[in-house]
Design an enzyme around this catalytic site. Structure first.
Site, mmCIF file in Angstrom:
data_model
loop_
_atom_site.group_PDB
_atom_site.id
_atom_site.type_symbol
_atom_site.label_atom_id
_atom_site.label_comp_id
_atom_site.label_asym_id
_atom_site.label_seq_id
_atom_site.Cartn_x
_atom_site.Cartn_y
_atom_site.Cartn_z
ATOM 1 N N GLU A 1 0.837 -1.197 0.000
ATOM 2 C CA GLU A 1 0.000 0.000 0.000
ATOM 3 C C GLU A 1 0.874 1.249 0.000
ATOM 4 O O GLU A 1 2.006 1.215 0.503
ATOM 5 C CB GLU A 1 -0.893 0.024 1.246
ATOM 6 N N LYS B 1 2.220 4.616 1.394
ATOM 7 C CA LYS B 1 2.358 5.147 2.758
ATOM 8 C C LYS B 1 2.043 6.641 2.734
ATOM 9 O O LYS B 1 2.864 7.456 2.309
ATOM 10 C CB LYS B 1 3.766 4.900 3.300
ATOM 11 N N ASP C 1 1.570 10.386 3.726
ATOM 12 C CA ASP C 1 2.320 11.278 4.621
ATOM 13 C C ASP C 1 1.333 12.207 5.318
ATOM 14 O O ASP C 1 1.076 13.330 4.890
ATOM 15 C CB ASP C 1 3.341 12.086 3.815
ATOM 16 N N TYR D 1 -7.043 2.094 6.503
ATOM 17 C CA TYR D 1 -6.229 0.956 6.065
ATOM 18 C C TYR D 1 -6.277 -0.268 6.979
ATOM 19 O O TYR D 1 -5.654 -1.279 6.674
ATOM 20 C CB TYR D 1 -4.777 1.371 5.849
ATOM 21 N N LYS E 1 10.891 3.321 3.067
ATOM 22 C CA LYS E 1 10.926 4.778 2.983
ATOM 23 C C LYS E 1 11.661 5.194 1.716
ATOM 24 O O LYS E 1 12.753 4.696 1.427
ATOM 25 C CB LYS E 1 11.610 5.386 4.219
ATOM 26 N N CYS F 1 33.805 16.596 29.382
ATOM 27 C CA CYS F 1 32.401 16.935 29.157
ATOM 28 C C CYS F 1 32.248 18.435 28.925
ATOM 29 O O CYS F 1 32.756 19.242 29.725
ATOM 30 C CB CYS F 1 31.568 16.497 30.362
ATOM 31 N N CYS G 1 29.988 19.664 32.317
ATOM 32 C CA CYS G 1 30.477 19.598 33.708
ATOM 33 C C CYS G 1 31.990 19.500 33.808
ATOM 34 O O CYS G 1 32.544 19.609 34.904
ATOM 35 C CB CYS G 1 29.831 18.436 34.448
ATOM 36 N N CYS H 1 29.859 10.929 29.290
ATOM 37 C CA CYS H 1 30.174 11.553 30.563
ATOM 38 C C CYS H 1 29.559 10.650 31.629
ATOM 39 O O CYS H 1 28.347 10.407 31.602
ATOM 40 C CB CYS H 1 29.586 12.960 30.647
ATOM 41 N N CYS I 1 26.269 15.399 36.549
ATOM 42 C CA CYS I 1 26.375 16.303 35.392
ATOM 43 C C CYS I 1 25.034 17.012 35.186
ATOM 44 O O CYS I 1 23.997 16.354 35.008
ATOM 45 C CB CYS I 1 26.736 15.516 34.145
#
Length: 667
Positions: A111, A113, A115, A220, A309, A403, A406, A421, A426
């Protein structure tokens, strides 16, 4: 008065018939002027005699009084997402797994798809009573009044069935162009693409605005068990939905092989621009319900379906900078800051770079000219660097050793590409963890958005999620954008969250690899937080669908002193630590006649839905399958039972009617 009531019924019937022919079949039966004249007559009668305004009246499509907000709707059957395929190899791998599981006896339905926005529509005795968004798949929003304005959604079906259906609401290309033209003339911001326009239109509090947007739908599937309607396959289900009045996309095909599927995809890849609506791929489903049931589900999606897709649209732009963010699990993620560029209908200024390995592999540098696309038409990604346009003086990008938030040293765990990290204090991790904890799928604390969370952390009102349960209206009201009413509403929302069932709390803790479904399975099995905290890897992996990785992550999390202290503080604050869902005792399951039995339901049940019967049987230890074989122990036969009943009788399998089933369930 009886003559008037008869005329109203006649007008309703005619207008529904004409609307179906015009909006669904695209075959008008009468001129527009005739339709308008009949509609005006009905509206005039209803104005004088409001007692004749029925829920399925065509006049209800024009929109009504604005709403104050949308109510939540818990879906009777979860609205699952699909796994994605992006290449021929992905599809052939999907086909290989199907063949390994069920042999060579299957075919597919392909089928388009659409959007748009996923919707669920519920009908009782043929009358449209409720429509909802997908939401998180379990809980959506009630948008019934807005969906009634979509003219191809039938307000009354051709058969008086009670049914829930799933579909996609979308904005046709022509409606989108007209809407943006009108907005441009009014000096308003334009919608980026038809999908955004459709989503925005369906979430209008004023349904008259939705009515003006000229949306459309394709239906559907049936929510729940299609076999309850005498249907054995997805292809038959689409025909049935079409026959009772729904608009079903005719651009579909039954494909016998994966090569046929690929041919269908190639055809619509080429013809996609000529469609009057946007599509972003092709949905492929195993056709027969018995095969679907045999294949089953993963924690997130059905194993019997996949969404291919289309390749993403690409654009060329420049990388201005690379920004680093720290997630709730400590992963440091690089993001490319781009010169803004239009891709697939929207402006893109950022693109994910995922991790250091990808940056090194593609040799991405600040200042590079790059090709960018949207992965799955959604997430912007850098495809490649145009080396010929690389400016002089650029240097390879190197991730930091510490990091960015932090300052703690970053580490790379064995067999992982991510840099982390590992400082539990943090600020970035704490902030992301709180956002996850309060999110809709977790503790669902309305009013605690990103900005408020950041303010609470900045002002030292909170340090972790347990502190949320000690916030006071007076201190919250002092925050920017809050005020007394908002503060009161937030405190009330936090208080309500204390009553959530255990699985929401478990998911909200943000334990690595523990998603919503895994959290529910674990909570259902152990029933209390204390038992979960004591669980071993072996006990956890004994739960169906809980693997070694999830089990190890749960055990490791609760071995930490910080986790034990957090749970203790949440307990002290009054947060529920018990599973509130239904669970049969092992003794009740062991004593049940259904325990360990393989059972088939066939025909139409009168007192239970097929899914209710299945759930009750499975609660008592039975296994419900879709086909009769020598391994079947019992067949429950409703009215109009067909070939499955015949086969059961031929094999000498015990057969019950619905009354006997209910008698046994109630013992």
């Amino acid at each position: 008065m009886k003559d008037l009531e008869k005329r109203v019924a006649e007008l309703n019937k005619l207008l529904h018939e004409y609307a179906h022919a015009y909006y669904v079949l695209d075959k008008p039966l009468v001129p527009d002027a005739v339709y308008d004249q009949l509609m005006q007559e009905l509206m005039a009668i209803e104005k004088e005699h409001p007692e004749f305004i029925y829920p399925d009246s065509p006049t209800q499509r024009v929109g009504g009084k604005p709403l104050e907000g949308f109510n939540k709707v818990t879906h009777r059957y979860p609205m699952l997402s699909l796994s994605n395929a992006f290449s021929e190899d992905d599809l052939r791998d999907f086909d290989r797994k199907i063949r390994q599981a069920i042999g060579d006896r299957y075919n597919y339905v392909c089928e388009l798809k659409i959007d748009g926005l996923a919707i669920a529509l519920r009908y009782e005795n043929g009358i449209f009573v409720q429509g909802a968004t997908r939401g998180d798949g379990t809980v959506g929003e009630d948008i019934t009044v807005n969906l009634k304005t979509i003219k191809d959604i039938p307000l009354r079906l051709k058969e008086p069935v009670t049914i829930e259906v799933r579909g996609e609401a979308y904005m046709p290309k022509k409606s989108f162009e007209e809407l943006n033209k009108q907005r441009a003339e009014n000096g308003e911001d334009l919608f980026a693409n038809p999908r955004n326009a459709a989503a925005g239109s369906l979430r209008q509090l004023d349904s008259k605005i939705t009515a003006s947007r000229n949306l459309a739908t394709f239906i559907y599937s049936i929510g729940g068990d299609g076999e309850a309607y005498g249907i054995d396959s997805h292809a038959e289900m689409l025909e049935y939905l079409d026959s009772i009045g729904f608009r079903v996309n005719k651009e579909r095909a039954v494909c016998e092989t994966i090569d046929d599927v690929l041919a269908f995809i190639n055809k619509w890849t080429a013809e996609r621009p000529n469609l009057p609506y946007e599509i972003d791929g092709i949905v492929i489903k195993v056709n027969r319900f018995a095969h679907q049931e045999e294949l089953g589900f993963t924690a997130k999606s059905p194993r019997w379906a996949i969404a291919y897709k289309f390749p993403a649209e690409e654009a060329i732009t420049k990388i201005i900078d690379i920004e680093l963010t720290v997630g709730r699990t400590g992963v440091v993620t690089p993001t490319a800051i781009l010169e803004p560029v239009r891709i697939a209908g929207s402006t893109v200024g950022r693109a994910s770079l995922h991790n250091e390995d990808l940056i090194r592999e593609k040799d991405i540098r600040i200042g590079d000219t790059v090709i960018v696309h949207k992965a799955g038409d959604i997430i912007p990604e850098v495809v490649s660097v145009i080396l010929e346009q690389r400016p002089e003086g650029t240097v390879p990008y190197k991730m930091p050793d510490h990091c960015p938030v932090c300052g703690s040293e970053l580490i790379r765990i064995d067999e992982e590409v991510a840099i982390r990290c590992v400082n539990p204090a943090c600020p970035a991790q704490i902030a992301e963890g709180i956002k996850h904890f309060v999110s809709r799928n977790a503790m669902n604390i309305d009013g605690l958005g990103e900005k408020i969370t950041e303010q609470l952390l900045k002002e030292n009102y909170i340090r972790d999620v347990a502190d949320l349960y000690h916030l006071q209206v007076e201190e919250l009201a002092k925050l920017e954008r809050m005020g007394q009413l908002s503060a009161t509403n937030l405190v009330n929302a936090i208080e309500r969250s204390k009553e959530n069932s255990l699985e929401r709390l478990l998911f909200g803790l943000g334990i690595r690899h523990v998603g919503e479904k895994a959290a529910k399975l674990i909570a259902e099995e152990f029933e209390t937080m204390d038992r979960i905290m004591e669980a071993t890897v072996e006990e956890l992996t004994n739960i169906h669908e809980i693997g070694e990785k999830i089990a190890q992550s749960v055990v490791s999390y609760f071995q930490k002193d910080e986790a034990k202290q957090l749970i203790a503080r949440l307990k002290e604050a009054g947060v529920n630590m018990v599973y509130k869902g239904k669970k049969k005792s092992q003794a009740a399951i062991s004593d049940s006649l259904f325990a360990g039995k393989t059972i088939v339901l066939t025909g139409k049940l009168e007192r239970l839905t097929r899914n209710e019967a299945k759930a009750k049987i499975e609660e008592l230890g039975g296994k419900v399958t879709g086909s009769v074989s020598k391994k079947t122990d019992l067949v429950i036969a409703g009215t109009d039972a067909g070939s499955k009943l015949t086969k059961a009788q031929e094999l000498g399998i015990e057969v019950w009617d619905e009354n006997r089933l209910i008698e046994q369930l109630e013992k």
